[in-house]
Design an enzyme around this catalytic site. Structure first.
Site, PDB file in Angstrom:
ATOM      1  CG  HIS B 501      -2.102   0.896   0.879  1.00  0.00           C
ATOM      2  ND1 HIS B 501      -2.450   2.061   0.328  1.00  0.00           N
ATOM      3  CD2 HIS B 501      -3.345   0.228   1.243  1.00  0.00           C
ATOM      4  CE1 HIS B 501      -3.456   2.527   0.183  1.00  0.00           C
ATOM      5  NE2 HIS B 501      -4.395   1.385   0.638  1.00  0.00           N
ATOM      6  CG  ASP B 505      -2.436   4.850  -3.525  1.00  0.00           C
ATOM      7  OD1 ASP B 505      -2.732   6.290  -4.104  1.00  0.00           O
ATOM      8  OD2 ASP B 505      -2.077   4.540  -2.585  1.00  0.00           O
TER       9      ASP B 505
END
Lengths: 379, 528
Positions: B501, B505
């Site tokens: 992450h 995204d």
């Protein structure tokens, strides 16, 4: 020289193919021929198969009242003696590049390079009749028979010298419980450039008690006389063997991959191939060396200390100046190597995974990668 | 004792007459041999246990002892260069338990020294006759040195690798009883002590002097075979004397019919107590030698498998990855009908290539990475590196652990090239023959467990990469469709993308999967 295959030999004896019984093993067939002298020639050029056949004969054939000569040659391979250190004796990197296998034989002595231009002769006898000088005399007489004015002499160290200078044959032997064998090489037309390249070790700083080879200048018999090729020489030696020992044996071809006639031989060949034998049987030794680590911007000197037993790294200490690489990293890498094989492949796997665990930044990664690569290169 | 006179020798005649304690005793020979040297002149007083003469097996050896004197014998630890002293039993009454010292014999006719290359047995191990004790190298020959007398290896005096050990040098100590091993833990060899001391023995079996065995290649044993004589090892003779057993009645099981200690022990007549069966039976569990590192030890309900260092490093890497990288997972189902059709078609057409579904997956992933370069990136602490080339790491399971060889530049390679790369790499990986550069690097990883029937799974990211694609197996599924029947059957494959992450995204990851799916569901688009 009459060449016969093993099947012909079978047909000669009582237990022939035409009977309903299953094919006999080689030793049974030999016993049934009742002959006291036999000459065998291998159909294979695979070093491991041929070494396995040597062992098989030594272990299974009754040699108390019998002598045997085995003729064989191999595709390029490096063969080290039973108690030698491959890292000390040959250039493993070049061998890997060129696909030249490493084999460790069960007899003692030094390192040799085999290729199809090199003939191997194994003299099997009972332990009582073990006589290396007599065997070498067979070889020198055979050569002199082909070229009477050739200067070939066996030395006290059981080498054969050409013109008193160049070594054309080296010897090794193994004595077992009741039988013994003595084998020697004979350089007919080997690739001497390749020979020099692979028999030069690049690993520095090795301290060991392993048997060390004694390097000698070599020459091919073919260089001396273009009519002396391997087949001619093998025939001549076979014929002289018969003369010397009073036999009348034809040369019988044997296939070392024939498991039916040679039960257990495939397992023996596999044992000889295994890393645990070729590398793992190296007497314990230590490496102590320094090497350079280069970067775009700087150079430094690193030291490496390792103790290796049975081919496994028992202790490892890699020291890199702390301004080049954080001490914890080189220390951790050293620790990861302990317990592993001294093998570039295995070490590469470890290095690759280890590199993934360290905090990433471009320069650090590069430096660490250089270190890992240099260490792997040494193996 | 007073030596009275020496006789000319013939076998079974008296060798000399010894006067002791007002009695004259004829000293008889035990074996056919030649008298090589008389060390004590007639009329000399000698004490029990002294060396008085040397006997040899063959007449050729007599000249070698021409100049031997008692002083020389005492001074040297080995009687002569060519004559190894046989294993001697120490007299009971010395501080050490009865033991046998094994010295280096002449194992071949030309041997003058040897290198002890390898001990095949360890201290504490039980030795059976005929076992290989050590490997000696001499003169380019490797010779196996066998155990002559049963027992336990108590002490090794010459360590592995010692070069140029002279003949006669003490190599190791063998004891009868396992319990005696500890007594030798600090044993140090003193020069020349026990070698020339024969044990004082009761009447029938005096040992005159260590008989130099002829340098015959075959036998190490002191009792060389002789016609018409019972030959037995010194220990067997001693035991026989103690038990009052006539050696001539015992059949020998050793080489050449030699009588060994075992033969004496098993000769005990049935009506006597069975107690003399002496050898301490080793209990199997306590005798298992410590397993070599790297060997799994099964014990009862579980097996402890040692951790290889490859496995250890991989474990460390996986832990670190899972703990430091914020993973999240995105799944999608892909309709594989067109890929399967194309694959069959191409495999029929092209002779040498056998394409697998995985090759299509690799190609599709690399093209998707070009379209969504964020998924082809690395977190490098201060920057995120977006790679312009796609090097796909293919996870291969090997006995050593999971390794990931790399298909470099997968984005430029055709399916055939990818296929041959992968097969070659997988084979090399399983054989442990990968070159270092072949699995160092990589920008994206694919792990495929579909061949095991796994429907879907999520994988752990390979740092420093940002994503890893976990591929399950294809299975035929019913899909609702806008047609007559109302449904369609299609081969659906489930994939899960694990993303870092910090670098990728959610929306970006989803985008990658969308592109990936488009490429696979319409394979022709991979040609663009």
């Amino acid at each position: 020289m009459i060449l016969r295959t093993f099947s012909n030999l079978c047909a000669q004896s009582q237990a022939c193919f035409r009977s309903a019984r299953a094919k006999s093993t080689l030793s049974a067939v030999i016993d049934e021929t009742g002959k006291s002298g036999l000459i065998l020639k291998s159909l294979s050029t695979d070093i491991f198969e041929n070494l396995a056949l040597e062992d098989w004969i030594h272990n299974h054939v009754d040699l108390q009242n019998r002598n045997m000569l085995f003729l064989w040659s191999n595709a390029p391979a490096v063969v080290i003696g039973r108690h030698q250190n491959p890292w000390q004796e040959c250039n493993l990197q070049v061998m890997r590049q060129k696909g030249i296998p490493l084999a460790r034989r069960r007899s003692g002595g030094g390192t040799v390079f085999h290729d199809l231009g090199n003939v191997n002769l194994t003299f099997f006898t009972s332990k009582k009749n073990y006589d290396r000088h007599r065997n070498l005399q067979v070889v020198t007489s055979a050569l002199k028979g082909l070229r009477p004015d050739m200067d070939v002499r066996a030395t006290e160290r059981f080498d054969i010298l050409l013109n008193g200078q160049h070594k054309i044959s080296g010897t090794a032997a193994k004595l077992g419980r009741t039988a013994a064998y003595h084998h020697c090489t004979l350089l007919c037309s080997a690739d001497r450039a390749l020979l020099s390249a692979v028999l030069k070790s690049t690993c520095q700083g090795i301290k060991s008690n392993a048997t060390q080879s004694v390097p000698s200048p070599v020459k091919n018999l073919l260089d001396e006389d273009p009519t002396l090729d391997c087949d001619t020489i093998m025939d001549s030696v076979a014929s002289q063997y018969n003369t010397e020992f009073g036999f009348s044996s034809p040369v019988t071809l044997v296939d070392p991959s024939d498991e039916l006639s040679l039960p257990g031989i495939q397992r023996m060949a596999r044992e000889l191939l295994a890393w645990e034998w070729t590398f793992g049987r190296t007497p314990k030794f230590s490496i102590c060396t320094t090497f350079e680590l280069k970067n775009d911007t700087s150079i430094c000197n690193a030291t490496l200390n390792m103790d290796i037993k049975n081919g496994i790294i028992e202790t490892c200490d890699i020291e890199v100046p702390s301004d080049w690489l954080p001490v914890e990293l080189s220390r951790e890498f050293s620790l990861h190597l302990i317990g592993g094989k001294l093998c570039p492949y295995e070490t590469s796997v470890i290095a690759a995974e280890f590199l993934r665990t360290i905090p990433q930044n471009k320069e650090l990664e590069r430096k660490m990668y250089n270190l890992c690569r240099r260490v792997v290169f040494m193996m | 004792m007073l030596l009275c006179s020496w006789f000319e020798w013939f076998s079974s005649l008296y060798l000399h007459r010894v006067e002791t304690d007002k009695a004259t005793v004829g000293f008889e020979l035990l074996e056919d041999c030649y008298l090589a040297k008389i060390l004590v002149a007639e009329g000399t007083g000698v004490s029990v246990g002294s060396v008085i003469c040397i006997t040899v097996d063959s007449a050729d050896l007599i000249p070698a002892f021409k100049d031997l004197t008692l002083d020389k014998l005492a001074a040297s630890s080995a009687p002569s260069a060519a004559a190894p002293p046989p294993p001697t039993a120490v007299a009971p009454g010395s501080s050490l338990p009865p033991h046998m010292k094994v010295c280096l014999p002449a194992l071949s006719p030309t041997m003058t020294m040897g290198t002890v290359q390898r001990w095949e047995k360890k201290v504490g191990e039980k030795l059976s006759e005929g076992d290989l004790l050590a490997e000696i190298e001499t003169d380019k020959a490797t010779i196996g040195f066998e155990v002559q007398e049963e027992g336990y290896l108590a002490k090794i005096m010459v360590s592995e690798g010692t070069r140029d050990v002279p003949l006669g040098a003490p190599l190791c100590i063998i004891v009868e009883k396992e319990s005696d091993i500890a007594a030798f833990s600090d044993y140090v060899e003193a020069a020349g002590t026990d070698v020339s001391t024969p044990p004082p023995a009761p009447a029938p079996a005096p040992v005159v002097a260590p008989t130099p065995a002829a340098a015959s290649p075959a036998h190490v044993a002191p009792a060389t075979p002789r016609k018409g004589r019972v030959f037995a090892s010194p220990l067997a003779k001693k035991l026989a004397a103690e038990k009052g057993i006539d050696l001539a009645q015992v059949s020998g099981s050793g080489p050449d019919g030699r009588v060994t200690r075992k033969d004496i022990e098993t000769f005990v007549p049935p009506k006597a107590a069975p107690a003399p069966v002496a050898a301490a039976p080793p209990s199997p569990a306590s005798h298992a030698p410590t397993p070599a590192p790297g060997v799994a030890v099964p014990t009862g309900t579980f097996t402890d498998v040692p951790i290889s260092n490859i496995r250890r490093v991989i474990a460390q890497r996986l832990m670190q990855s899972k703990q430091t990288i914020p993973h999240y997972y995105l799944s999608v189902d892909v309709n594989m009908d067109q890929v399967l059709e194309l694959r069959t078609e191409l495999n029929v057409k092209a002779q040498n290539i056998k394409l697998s579904v995985n090759d299509f997956i690799i190609k599709a992933s690399s093209l998707a990475c070009l379209k969504v370069p964020e998924a082809n990136s690395q977190w490098l602490d201060s920057v995120i590196r977006q790679n312009h080339v796609v090097d796909v790491s293919v996870a291969v399971s090997t006995p050593n652990g999971l390794i990931t060889p790399i298909v470099f530049n997968a984005h430029t390679k055709g399916l055939a090239a990818i296929s041959s790369d992968v097969s070659a790499l997988a084979a090399k990986a399983r054989d442990g023959k990968l070159q270092p550069h072949e699995f160092q690097g990589g920008t994206f990883t694919i792990s495929n467990l579909g061949m095991f029937g796994v429907k879907n799974f999520s994988a752990i990211i390979n740092p420093p990469q940002a994503c890893i694609l976990a591929v399950g197996g294809s299975e035929k599924r019913l899909l609702p469709a806008d047609n007559e029947k109302g449904f369609d059957v299609a081969s659906m494959m489930s994939v899960t993308l694990s993303c870092d992450h910090r670098v990728v995204d959610g929306a970006v990851g989803a985008q990658w999967l969308a592109e990936f799916r488009k490429f696979l569901e319409k394979p022709v688009t991979m040609l663009l």
